[in-house]
Write a protein that holds these residues in place. Sequence first.
Motif, PDB file in Angstrom:
ATOM      1  N   UNK A  68     -47.105  28.250  15.308  1.00 48.75           N
ATOM      2  CA  UNK A  68     -47.636  29.580  15.585  1.00 48.75           C
ATOM      3  C   UNK A  68     -46.482  30.409  16.132  1.00 48.75           C
ATOM      4  N   UNK A  69     -46.745  31.330  17.069  1.00 45.97           N
ATOM      5  CA  UNK A  69     -45.640  32.064  17.679  1.00 45.97           C
ATOM      6  C   UNK A  69     -44.698  31.111  18.393  1.00 45.97           C
ATOM      7  N   UNK A  70     -45.261  30.074  18.995  1.00 47.00           N
ATOM      8  CA  UNK A  70     -44.462  28.994  19.559  1.00 47.00           C
ATOM      9  C   UNK A  70     -45.031  27.678  19.040  1.00 47.00           C
ATOM     10  N   UNK A  71     -44.193  26.675  18.766  1.00 47.46           N
ATOM     11  CA  UNK A  71     -44.715  25.382  18.321  1.00 47.46           C
ATOM     12  C   UNK A  71     -45.512  24.737  19.443  1.00 47.46           C
ATOM     13  N   UNK A  72     -46.694  24.232  19.127  1.00 51.12           N
ATOM     14  CA  UNK A  72     -47.512  23.537  20.110  1.00 51.12           C
ATOM     15  C   UNK A  72     -48.017  22.228  19.508  1.00 51.12           C
ATOM     16  N   UNK A  73     -48.308  21.231  20.331  1.00 55.53           N
ATOM     17  CA  UNK A  73     -48.804  19.954  19.806  1.00 55.53           C
ATOM     18  C   UNK A  73     -50.273  20.062  19.406  1.00 55.53           C
ATOM     19  N   UNK A  74     -50.568  19.703  18.193  1.00 57.77           N
ATOM     20  CA  UNK A  74     -51.931  19.769  17.672  1.00 57.77           C
ATOM     21  C   UNK A  74     -52.503  18.362  17.588  1.00 57.77           C
ATOM     22  N   UNK A  75     -53.669  18.158  18.178  1.00 58.99           N
ATOM     23  CA  UNK A  75     -54.277  16.840  18.161  1.00 58.99           C
ATOM     24  C   UNK A  75     -53.742  15.924  19.230  1.00 58.99           C
ATOM     25  N   UNK A  76     -53.171  16.495  20.290  1.00 57.06           N
ATOM     26  CA  UNK A  76     -52.643  15.685  21.386  1.00 57.06           C
ATOM     27  C   UNK A  76     -53.776  15.386  22.366  1.00 57.06           C
ATOM     28  N   UNK A  77     -54.284  14.178  22.296  1.00 63.63           N
ATOM     29  CA  UNK A  77     -55.374  13.735  23.165  1.00 63.63           C
ATOM     30  C   UNK A  77     -54.809  12.776  24.209  1.00 63.63           C
ATOM     31  N   UNK A  78     -55.079  13.075  25.478  1.00 63.36           N
ATOM     32  CA  UNK A  78     -54.537  12.255  26.557  1.00 63.36           C
ATOM     33  C   UNK A  78     -55.601  11.983  27.612  1.00 63.36           C
TER      34      UNK A  78
END
Length: 404
Positions: free
Chosen positions: A321-331
């Motif tokens: 997106x505008x900044x890369x972010x982790x998608x599907x990061x479940x913790x």
Amino acid sequence: MGPALAAPRLKGLGTSVWSRTRHLVDGIPSDRPVDVRYEMGRLAAGLVVETVLNSTLSPETLSGLARSRSAVSAGMIWKYTLSPWPWLPAPRQRAFRRATALLDRASREVYDNHRPDPDGGDVVSLLKRASGDDRRAVEHDLYALLLAGIETTTGTLAWACYELGRHPEHQDALRAEADAAFGADPSSEGVRAELLLRAAGFITEVTRVHGIPFLVRRTRDATCLGGQSLPARAVVTLPLGALRRDPARYARPDDFDPLRWSPDAQPPLSPGPVLAYGLGPRYCPGAAAADIMGPVALAGLVHARTFRMARPGRKVRVSLELTPTPKGLSMVVAPRTPRAEGAVPPQGPGPAADSGAGPGSGPQTGPGVGSCPVSGSGSASAPAPAPASDSGSGSGSGSGSGER
């Protein structure tokens, strides 16, 4: 906004960020896996509004901003890259309209709930005076501040959680640093970011590895760059992702190693060439605040909770997106495990010896909360080279989304 965001005025920001982080982290469920991107979006929105803008948001608006952040970010790319196209009732564009309407509502709430400093020197008070208290103009500026601050802070904190899960030895060391600096009292007074050197290095390394992959500019006039003649209005791209993985500057550039930023590292590295906040006339105005918010928020998180991958070994996708972010990061964000008295936390490998690391040119920026989106352009992001999976590291790139 400059005077309100200048370093001399931010002496109490660390204590405020610490207190609000501890309060907001209490709302993260500890009995089940959570979506880290959403939880860090809620934390980022709360911190920006409460500690920088001196205001509050309703719990519903706060949660809504966290849920809609991705739609706003992706919609901005769609809007600016496909701007000649008329609006179409596609699902993506409808979601973008709903999300921007929520951002408008949040701007109004910030205006209505604003608590001015006694001297009237805070950000919102300065914006009101500069506009002649034109509410519409102030809300427009607040919209931009919320978008920029929440977007970058969410991405940085989410990737920080990802790396905490991959490197428990660093998590233990960060917690020990927070304990040593502020003790076990969660309401510590006089919290100062300069006491959190390890946390600051961790944030800088997150920005180096996971930050915005490039900036885009246009030439104002005809010029010559690197021996290449460029006409006026030419598009120039600065490949930050490649710059931050330059093997001439960083030893093992694809490895996540926050110890490379240790004051004891030889030769010492300057965070300036990471360009965490851009450069030049559009240098991010919130840089000094970000230098405090990132390390203190990270220290507050590890001081209260332990971060573990909910599904070790599962690949985490990169949402571009505008900044890369982790998608599907479940913790699993569990209450911290008490350390046995007298136990020494693992410190990980020794400081990295980065070859060819000079001080670089440009401002000596500190570890940041990621490049300010205002410093970039509306153009679509591209994937940065990234660690390949939760259990190892490598590099890779793709189109639309990548995997780590």
